[in-house]
Each structure stands twice: as structure tokens, then as C-alpha cells.
Design a protein around this motif. Sequence first.
Motif, PDB file in Angstrom:
ATOM      1  N   MET A   1      64.483  43.686  27.229  1.00  0.00           N
ATOM      2  CA  MET A   1      63.255  44.474  27.051  1.00  0.00           C
ATOM      3  C   MET A   1      62.571  44.670  28.398  1.00  0.00           C
ATOM      4  SD  MET A   1      60.005  43.625  24.545  1.00  0.00           S
ATOM      5  CE  MET A   1      58.967  42.712  25.693  1.00  0.00           C
ATOM      6  N   SER A   2      62.131  45.883  28.689  1.00  0.00           N
ATOM      7  CA  SER A   2      61.395  46.088  29.928  1.00  0.00           C
ATOM      8  C   SER A   2      59.992  45.492  29.770  1.00  0.00           C
ATOM      9  CB  SER A   2      61.333  47.574  30.279  1.00  0.00           C
ATOM     10  OG  SER A   2      60.532  48.262  29.363  1.00  0.00           O
ATOM     11  N   LYS A   3      59.358  45.261  30.902  1.00  0.00           N
ATOM     12  CA  LYS A   3      58.066  44.576  30.890  1.00  0.00           C
ATOM     13  C   LYS A   3      56.921  45.523  30.548  1.00  0.00           C
ATOM     14  CE  LYS A   3      58.759  40.880  34.268  1.00  0.00           C
ATOM     15  NZ  LYS A   3      58.083  40.111  35.321  1.00  0.00           N
ATOM     16  N   SER A   4      55.857  44.938  30.038  1.00  0.00           N
ATOM     17  CA  SER A   4      54.583  45.634  29.977  1.00  0.00           C
ATOM     18  C   SER A   4      53.965  45.580  31.373  1.00  0.00           C
ATOM     19  CB  SER A   4      53.639  44.943  28.989  1.00  0.00           C
ATOM     20  OG  SER A   4      54.168  44.960  27.687  1.00  0.00           O
ATOM     21  N   VAL A   5      52.996  46.445  31.628  1.00  0.00           N
ATOM     22  CA  VAL A   5      52.264  46.401  32.893  1.00  0.00           C
ATOM     23  C   VAL A   5      50.769  46.314  32.588  1.00  0.00           C
ATOM     24  CG1 VAL A   5      51.876  47.474  35.138  1.00  0.00           C
ATOM     25  CG2 VAL A   5      54.023  47.892  33.928  1.00  0.00           C
ATOM     26  N   PHE A   6      50.120  45.329  33.181  1.00  0.00           N
ATOM     27  CA  PHE A   6      48.680  45.138  32.999  1.00  0.00           C
ATOM     28  C   PHE A   6      47.981  45.569  34.286  1.00  0.00           C
ATOM     29  CE2 PHE A   6      44.812  42.499  33.269  1.00  0.00           C
ATOM     30  CZ  PHE A   6      44.246  42.743  32.030  1.00  0.00           C
ATOM     31  N   TYR A   7      47.120  46.577  34.179  1.00  0.00           N
ATOM     32  CA  TYR A   7      46.387  47.094  35.336  1.00  0.00           C
ATOM     33  C   TYR A   7      44.960  46.593  35.299  1.00  0.00           C
ATOM     34  CZ  TYR A   7      50.217  50.475  35.791  1.00  0.00           C
ATOM     35  OH  TYR A   7      51.449  51.068  35.941  1.00  0.00           O
ATOM     36  N   HIS A   8      44.475  46.118  36.426  1.00  0.00           N
ATOM     37  CA  HIS A   8      43.078  45.711  36.448  1.00  0.00           C
ATOM     38  C   HIS A   8      42.505  45.825  37.858  1.00  0.00           C
ATOM     39  CE1 HIS A   8      43.071  41.479  38.129  1.00  0.00           C
ATOM     40  NE2 HIS A   8      44.365  41.678  37.975  1.00  0.00           N
ATOM     41  N   ALA A   9      41.204  45.516  37.952  1.00  0.00           N
ATOM     42  CA  ALA A   9      40.523  45.721  39.221  1.00  0.00           C
ATOM     43  C   ALA A   9      39.734  44.486  39.646  1.00  0.00           C
ATOM     44  CB  ALA A   9      39.593  46.930  39.116  1.00  0.00           C
ATOM     45  N   GLY A  10      40.067  43.354  39.065  1.00  0.00           N
ATOM     46  CA  GLY A  10      39.444  42.113  39.498  1.00  0.00           C
ATOM     47  C   GLY A  10      38.083  41.819  38.911  1.00  0.00           C
ATOM     48  N   CYS A  11      37.583  42.705  38.047  1.00  0.00           N
ATOM     49  CA  CYS A  11      36.263  42.480  37.444  1.00  0.00           C
ATOM     50  C   CYS A  11      36.358  41.325  36.434  1.00  0.00           C
ATOM     51  CB  CYS A  11      35.780  43.747  36.752  1.00  0.00           C
ATOM     52  SG  CYS A  11      36.941  44.362  35.499  1.00  0.00           S
ATOM     53  N   PRO A  12      35.198  40.729  36.093  1.00  0.00           N
ATOM     54  CA  PRO A  12      35.225  39.595  35.158  1.00  0.00           C
ATOM     55  C   PRO A  12      35.885  39.945  33.814  1.00  0.00           C
ATOM     56  CG  PRO A  12      33.079  39.756  36.216  1.00  0.00           C
ATOM     57  CD  PRO A  12      33.849  40.974  36.638  1.00  0.00           C
ATOM     58  N   VAL A  13      35.583  41.133  33.286  1.00  0.00           N
ATOM     59  CA  VAL A  13      36.211  41.556  32.020  1.00  0.00           C
ATOM     60  C   VAL A  13      37.728  41.629  32.191  1.00  0.00           C
ATOM     61  CG1 VAL A  13      36.460  43.498  30.401  1.00  0.00           C
ATOM     62  CG2 VAL A  13      34.195  42.805  31.175  1.00  0.00           C
ATOM     63  N   CYS A  14      38.151  42.106  33.383  1.00  0.00           N
ATOM     64  CA  CYS A  14      39.580  42.227  33.674  1.00  0.00           C
ATOM     65  C   CYS A  14      40.273  40.869  33.712  1.00  0.00           C
ATOM     66  CB  CYS A  14      39.794  42.880  35.041  1.00  0.00           C
ATOM     67  SG  CYS A  14      39.267  44.591  35.153  1.00  0.00           S
ATOM     68  N   ILE A  15      39.647  39.920  34.396  1.00  0.00           N
ATOM     69  CA  ILE A  15      40.261  38.597  34.577  1.00  0.00           C
ATOM     70  C   ILE A  15      40.374  37.874  33.245  1.00  0.00           C
ATOM     71  CG2 ILE A  15      39.976  36.349  35.704  1.00  0.00           C
ATOM     72  CD1 ILE A  15      40.596  38.577  37.683  1.00  0.00           C
ATOM     73  N   SER A  16      39.325  37.988  32.440  1.00  0.00           N
ATOM     74  CA  SER A  16      39.346  37.362  31.120  1.00  0.00           C
ATOM     75  C   SER A  16      40.474  37.958  30.270  1.00  0.00           C
ATOM     76  CB  SER A  16      37.985  37.580  30.447  1.00  0.00           C
ATOM     77  OG  SER A  16      38.016  37.119  29.123  1.00  0.00           O
ATOM     78  N   ALA A  17      40.592  39.284  30.282  1.00  0.00           N
ATOM     79  CA  ALA A  17      41.646  39.942  29.496  1.00  0.00           C
ATOM     80  C   ALA A  17      43.028  39.593  30.038  1.00  0.00           C
ATOM     81  CB  ALA A  17      41.431  41.457  29.504  1.00  0.00           C
ATOM     82  N   GLU A  18      43.134  39.472  31.362  1.00  0.00           N
ATOM     83  CA  GLU A  18      44.423  39.094  31.959  1.00  0.00           C
ATOM     84  C   GLU A  18      44.888  37.745  31.416  1.00  0.00           C
ATOM     85  OE1 GLU A  18      44.354  38.786  36.247  1.00  0.00           O
ATOM     86  OE2 GLU A  18      46.327  37.848  36.315  1.00  0.00           O
ATOM     87  N   HIS A  19      43.969  36.773  31.371  1.00  0.00           N
ATOM     88  CA  HIS A  19      44.339  35.451  30.844  1.00  0.00           C
ATOM     89  C   HIS A  19      44.785  35.556  29.389  1.00  0.00           C
ATOM     90  CE1 HIS A  19      41.638  33.415  34.101  1.00  0.00           C
ATOM     91  NE2 HIS A  19      42.778  33.833  34.576  1.00  0.00           N
ATOM     92  N   ASP A  20      44.038  36.340  28.620  1.00  0.00           N
ATOM     93  CA  ASP A  20      44.373  36.472  27.192  1.00  0.00           C
ATOM     94  C   ASP A  20      45.745  37.111  27.004  1.00  0.00           C
ATOM     95  OD1 ASP A  20      42.005  35.327  26.280  1.00  0.00           O
ATOM     96  OD2 ASP A  20      40.941  37.233  26.292  1.00  0.00           O
ATOM     97  N   ILE A  21      46.024  38.162  27.776  1.00  0.00           N
ATOM     98  CA  ILE A  21      47.302  38.870  27.625  1.00  0.00           C
ATOM     99  C   ILE A  21      48.462  37.960  28.035  1.00  0.00           C
ATOM    100  CG2 ILE A  21      48.699  40.752  28.603  1.00  0.00           C
ATOM    101  CD1 ILE A  21      46.695  41.670  26.470  1.00  0.00           C
TER     102      ILE A  21
END
Lengths: 77, 77
Positions: A1-21
Motif C-alpha cells: 500500500m502506498s503511504k498517506s501524506v500528512f501536510y501541516h505548518a507547525g501550528c498547535p492544531v497541526c501538531i496535535s492532529a499529527e500525533h493523533d494521525i
Amino acid sequence: MSKSVFYHAGCPVCISAEHDIIELIGANNVEIVHFGKDKSRIAEAEKKGIKSVPALVTPTGHVLHINFGASIQDVKG
Amino acid sequence: MSKSVFYHAGCPVCISAEHDIIELIGANNVEIVHFGKDKSRIAEAEKKGIKSVPALVTPTGHVLHINFGASIQDVKG
């Protein structure tokens, strides 16, 4: 399976979602792209249909905008 | 690991996200709650902090609002 890609910009909402994903789908199944570290990927994200970050693009190319950290326009600025 | 819970209201955005989430984390790792079939779960979702559907609540209780199908107010109406 190819990977998903998570895009973010370092904001607090981004970092929290990154951990969850990463917890949900596993670090090995997702590439993390931080626009603050790699602005050259912004155009690629826009082409995929990303309007805001954080966002996850699935292996089938579907865009999941997750919560709201910043618009892609703000990230470009 | 306890399950994630995916809340939705049957809208096209919801159904698309449901398929993506099941593909990403596996049907066995997520409980699907459809408000159209079980209105009694709306109050529970609001208590968890859900403002719109579709939304995923992680096993640690974090709310991920995914894209935007309908507000929780619309779902209640």
C-alpha cells in the motif's frame, strides 16, 4: 500500500492532529510534510486540493481536511 | 486499544470520509455512529466536543473534524 501524506505548518492544531494521525494509522504508513521546513511542497499540496492545514491525503488521493489550523493561503504568505 | 468512534449523518461528505477512515485504520478499529439511525447519540457527540460531522474521536478522546458535511446544530434540527 502506498503511504498517506500528512501536510501541516507547525501550528498547535497541526501538531496535535499529527500525533493523533500517527497513533491511528502508524508512523510507517504516513509521510509527514512540514511546510515551514519545505515550502517547495506547497504547490504539490494545492494541486491535490488542499485548502487548509492540517490535511491528510489518503493513498487513493482523497483529501481529508482535519480541524483547522491555517488556510493554504496563509501558509504561502 | 479502545476503538475510535466515527460520527456522521449520512451526507455525501460523511460517506466518503467514512470509507477513507475505514481504509486507513481498519473497520475493526472504529465504531460507526450514524445520527440518522440513532439520534440518541447526538448528545454524547456534543459532550465530546463535536461541532460538525463527519468527525472522528480517537481512543484518547481527541476530536478530529474531517472536512465539513453538516454542523451538529443542523443534525439536531
